[in-house]
Write a protein that holds these residues in place. Structure first.
Motif, PDB file in Angstrom:
ATOM      1  N   ALA A  65      48.490  -2.936   7.732  1.00 24.87           N
ATOM      2  CA  ALA A  65      49.002  -3.675   9.033  1.00 24.87           C
ATOM      3  C   ALA A  65      48.868  -2.706  10.162  1.00 24.87           C
ATOM      4  N   VAL A  66      47.916  -2.966  10.705  1.00 23.96           N
ATOM      5  CA  VAL A  66      47.563  -2.436  12.255  1.00 23.96           C
ATOM      6  C   VAL A  66      47.204  -3.511  13.223  1.00 23.96           C
ATOM      7  N   ASP A  67      47.516  -3.545  14.373  1.00 22.82           N
ATOM      8  CA  ASP A  67      47.364  -4.504  15.196  1.00 22.82           C
ATOM      9  C   ASP A  67      45.871  -4.609  15.606  1.00 22.82           C
ATOM     10  N   ASP A 101      45.883   2.805   9.025  1.00 22.94           N
ATOM     11  CA  ASP A 101      47.105   2.482   8.633  1.00 22.94           C
ATOM     12  C   ASP A 101      47.800   3.459   7.743  1.00 22.94           C
TER      13      ASP A 101
END
Lengths: 330, 266
Positions: free
Chosen positions: A90-92, A148
């Motif tokens: 979940a990284v942008d 992450d």
């Protein structure tokens, strides 16, 4: 919590989704500075357990404490103690690695400059400096996963929870990830990780809890678990299914536990004893004596499937799991 | 740090993240800017001759309606952005941090105002070209724009709640279309109130989209002979719009924050 031993302690965790009991009374204890692997196939309840431990999900019953903080009653304090790196990296994707890390540092309220310093430090440590100013959507799976994990470490939390840190990664990225995780452990972090790969649990963890249908089915070190499954496995592919019975008889004399037959009798496998190579030799001698023709024969390390088969009598439900795990161990 | 200050501080960090995306994903910006131009041109020239607006040129009268519709549609971005963050696990990441529970929503609804500002600017320029004029002075006009933006901000909170409830971005886009199209068409955005039949007329008069349209139309001075209705909502559109704005935020902001706290992304 008694003394300083248990950094993570979960007791009697229960979580139900409609008719499915995702967790059915799970107990977990991780002493300070140790690594616990939660091993199980897809749908065993690993991610649900992680979500309950990290305040993302409220268990229907049971208690969880992390670093002495009650997770259910004081989630805000617990969050400050836990670094979570999830399965879905979940990284942008529109932000660069640097921007992602600075954002998280600021949301941990580190302050603007300390957040920047910490970001640079982590990028260097995770070998990402070279790509630090590219949007993360251009990253490989392994790079994203490392980022992450770096995000989880921004506030240097005493407890780190990794949900399937290497699922879907190629062998090289997996090795890199393992190196990074080992380093964390050397630095004294307490770690809980979930995995579908026995190999991974073996390499990284002090202690392994095998779960199925939301409950623990085995607990021990990798060696203890492997001795239950009989360590290495002898695999035989016959030239003709006609020799199946003879081959099974020979394997049975040597092997520990049951002989499994598949592919219409042409493929056989069984767990070898402590001296796996000697066992293999004896099997081959038996084949020669009885003129059993083989196409392929070899030793293989046990996979999650083998552990499952011997612990539960049923195979791990996700077929893909075995293939991945086998690839990873090569 | 007090809760409110922390929510604003964290919200600002989240808003900055969203604003970076506006620059990095120009495709979205193109959509935000092109579709209002298209609406202005389509309505001005396709329906322009067919609809009677006493005392004012239809094209001049129309623009406030397009503003209202676009502002409402703009709120979809809030829902879509949150649904996407849920899908990609970013909401989980945020929820695992010791940050304010409302910050993600505060930041998202605030940064989406920027989209609305950009599309209002583009629509206003296009409007000027086709004959829209500001007749009541700059201050009233600015008040009109401010009211539109506030209304859009309020609707953003509704969409935030929806975005956190749906399983995917596609669903929010389709769902909002189904709700927003009738909401904006059964209003005075494109057709004057007096043209609707007896059944629809009260709906039009009390529709909040009509209110914000009528209010800004008044403030820009594009009303011609009046709102074409004696309903209180149409005679006091600014007050009526403000009531809606406050009401929506008071109801939907807490609901959205509650949904955020229990949202379990897959």
């Amino acid at each position: 919590m008694s003394g300083n031993e248990a950094m993570i302690r979960a007791t009697g965790l229960v979580k139900r989704y409609k008719d499915v009991e995702a967790l059915a009374g799970l107990d977990l204890t991780v002493p300070e500075g140790k690594v616990l692997a939660l091993l199980g196939p897809n749908g065993a309840g690993k991610t649900t357990a992680v979500r309950c431990l990290t305040t993302l999900l409220k268990p229907d019953a049971g208690s969880v404490s992390v670093a002495g903080v009650d997770v259910v009653n004081d989630p805000a304090a617990a969050k400050a103690k836990i670094g979570l790196s999830g399965q879905y990296a979940a990284v942008d994707e529109h932000l660069t690695a640097y921007e992602n890390l600075v954002m998280i540092g600021r949301l941990y309220h580190l302050g603007r400059q300390p957040a920047r310093d910490r970001a640079s430090e982590l990028l260097e440590r995770f070998d990402l400096t070279e790509f630090a100013n590219r949007p993360t959507k251009t990253y490989s799976g392994g790079q994203r996963r490392r980022l992450d994990l770096a995000c989880a470490l921004v506030a240097a939390p005493p407890v780190i929870v990794l949900d399937e840190p290497t699922t879907g990664l190629d062998v090289r990225s997996r090795q890199l990830m393992w190196d990074v995780i080992r380093e964390l452990v050397r630095d004294g972090a307490t770690l809980l990780l979930t995995t579908q790969y026995l190999e991974e649990a073996d390499v990284l963890a002090d202690d392994i809890v095998v779960i199925d249908h939301g409950r623990q089915i085995a607990h021990g070190t990798a060696d203890e678990l492997k001795s239950q499954t009989g360590g290495q496995r002898i695999e035989v592919v016959l030239a003709s299914a006609a020799d199946s019975d003879a081959a099974a008889r020979i394997l049975n004399e040597v092997a520990v536990g049951e002989v499994q037959v598949s592919d219409g009798g042409r493929e056989l496998q069984a767990a070898a004893g402590q001296e796996a190579a000697t066992d293999l030799l004896r099997v081959l001698q038996g084949f020669e004596r009885d003129a059993v023709k083989v196409l392929d024969v070899g030793l293989r390390r046990p996979t999650l499937d083998d552990v499952f088969l011997s612990l539960t009598g049923h195979a791990a439900e996700a077929a893909a799991t075995t293939t991945d795990a086998t690839e990873a161990s090569q | 740090m007090s809760t409110a200050v922390q929510a604003l501080g964290d919200g600002w960090v989240v808003a900055q993240r969203n604003l970076i995306k506006i620059v990095r994903v120009p495709e979205i910006l193109v959509f935000v800017l092109i579709s209002p131009i298209m609406f202005v041109l389509l309505f001005a020239y396709v329906f322009g001759g067919a609809i009677d607006t006493p005392g004012v040129n239809y094209r001049e009268w129309l623009i406030a309606g397009i503003f209202g519709q676009t502002i409402v549609f703009g709120a979809t971005f809030t829902g879509a952005g949150l649904a996407e963050d849920m899908q990609k696990g970013i909401i989980d990441r945020f929820r695992s941090l010791p940050m304010s529970n409302s910050a993600v929503l505060v930041g998202r609804t605030a940064s989406d105002v920027v989209y609305n500002v950009l599309s209002l600017v583009i629509m206003a320029l296009t409007g000027f070209i086709v004959g829209w004029r500001i007749n009541e002075g700059v201050f009233k006009a600015l008040a009109g724009f401010a009211l539109l933006l506030l209304f859009g901000y309020a609707i953003s909170w509704v969409m935030a709640l929806v975005g956190l409830m749906v399983p995917s971005v596609e669903v929010i886009n389709n769902a909002s279309f189904i709700v927003i199209m009738p909401l904006t068409f059964i209003s005075n955005a494109f057709v004057p109130t007096q043209e609707f039949n007896k059944v629809l007329k009260p709906v039009v008069e009390w529709n909040p989209v009509s209110a914000v349209t009528q209010a800004s139309r008044d403030l820009f001075g594009n009303t011609g002979l009046g709102p074409g209705s004696d309903a209180w909502s149409m005679q006091n559109p600014v007050t009526y719009t403000l009531i809606w704005i406050v009401g929506i935020v008071v109801v939907f902001a807490p609901l959205a924050v509650r949904q955020y706290r229990k949202a379990a992304s897959k």
